[in-house]
Write a protein that holds these residues in place. Structure first.
Motif, PDB file in Angstrom:
ATOM      1  N   SER A 131       0.989  -1.347  -0.140  1.00 37.87           N
ATOM      2  CA  SER A 131       0.037  -0.124   0.041  1.00 37.87           C
ATOM      3  C   SER A 131       0.777   1.110  -0.051  1.00 37.87           C
ATOM      4  CB  SER A 131      -1.050  -0.045   1.132  1.00 37.87           C
ATOM      5  OG  SER A 131      -0.170  -0.008   2.269  1.00 37.87           O
ATOM      6  N   ARG A 134       2.300   1.568  -3.412  1.00 36.90           N
ATOM      7  CA  ARG A 134       1.264   2.356  -4.406  1.00 36.90           C
ATOM      8  C   ARG A 134       1.271   3.864  -4.435  1.00 36.90           C
ATOM      9  NH1 ARG A 134      -2.365  -1.447  -3.336  1.00 36.90           N
ATOM     10  NH2 ARG A 134      -3.300   0.088  -1.540  1.00 36.90           N
ATOM     11  N   ARG A 137       4.034   5.658  -5.660  1.00 40.43           N
ATOM     12  CA  ARG A 137       4.098   5.415  -7.058  1.00 40.43           C
ATOM     13  C   ARG A 137       3.240   6.490  -7.727  1.00 40.43           C
ATOM     14  NH1 ARG A 137       3.176   0.526  -7.441  1.00 40.43           N
ATOM     15  NH2 ARG A 137       5.676   0.078  -7.647  1.00 40.43           N
ATOM     16  N   GLU A 138       1.738   6.448  -7.137  1.00 42.11           N
ATOM     17  CA  GLU A 138       0.809   7.594  -7.563  1.00 42.11           C
ATOM     18  C   GLU A 138       1.432   8.957  -7.115  1.00 42.11           C
ATOM     19  OE1 GLU A 138      -2.548   6.676  -5.208  1.00 42.11           O
ATOM     20  OE2 GLU A 138      -3.051   4.706  -6.299  1.00 42.11           O
TER      21      GLU A 138
END
Length: 190
Positions: A131, A134, A137-138
């Motif tokens: 999580s 992620r 990365r976002e």
């Protein structure tokens, strides 16, 4: 009866050596010379060089820059920036066991309408949860898109090559999870 030998024409003597210059964002540094019969034959030629050869800075020698001859004026060939790449041995030297490698590849459009493919890499201090990876990365993707939208291509290239781009992403993404390094591995002007 002896055959008359035909004279072989030396095509090298017909060629002219052209000076190749980097674009304005690299202070029109000399990239070397290249031979050609006619100036039109130079257009489209690709040149690869390292950051060290342009700036003389040994600490940035792992950065490879790619240029393409755009137009020729006189005996000087002018180039455009087509992309850059970080050497694989440098990338491998950053990654250690027990860390997380977070990659993101984003197609961004600059203020002047140019499309750029940007490949970013973030390395965490310790292994991060899926999580957290992620979220990082976002964050990286959003910042790439925002930065590209408010700058033209020359400004964006200068910021990416100098490392300011990766630094700003590092300072934003480290709030999610402690990071060791953020690097722009590769760019390509589409």
């Amino acid at each position: 009866m002896a055959k008359a030998r035909r004279r072989v024409r030396d095509t090298w003597k017909e060629k002219i050596w052209y000076e190749i210059l980097a674009p304005a964002e690299f202070d029109e540094a000399s990239l070397g010379t290249s031979p050609a019969k006619e100036p039109e034959m130079l257009v489209g030629r690709k040149i690869e060089t390292s950051m060290r050869e342009i700036t003389g800075d040994f600490s940035r020698q792992y950065v490879k820059l790619f240029f393409e001859v755009d137009h020729v004026s006189g005996e000087v060939a002018h180039t455009i920036f087509t992309g850059h790449k970080v050497t694989t041995d440098y990338v491998r030297s950053m990654i250690r066991r027990g860390t997380s490698r977070i990659d993101t590849i984003t197609n961004a459009t600059t203020k002047d309408g140019k499309k750029v493919n940007v490949h970013m890499l973030a390395i965490t201090v310790k292994r991060a949860k899926a999580s957290q990876q992620r979220l990082i990365r976002e964050t990286m993707q959003n910042m790439i898109l925002e930065n590209a939208a408010e700058k033209n291509l020359d400004e964006l290239v200068k910021e990416i090559i100098s490392g300011k781009f990766a630094s700003s992403i590092y300072h934003e993404a480290k709030k999610i999870y402690p990071l060791k390094k953020v690097e722009t591995i590769k760019t390509k002007v589409l």
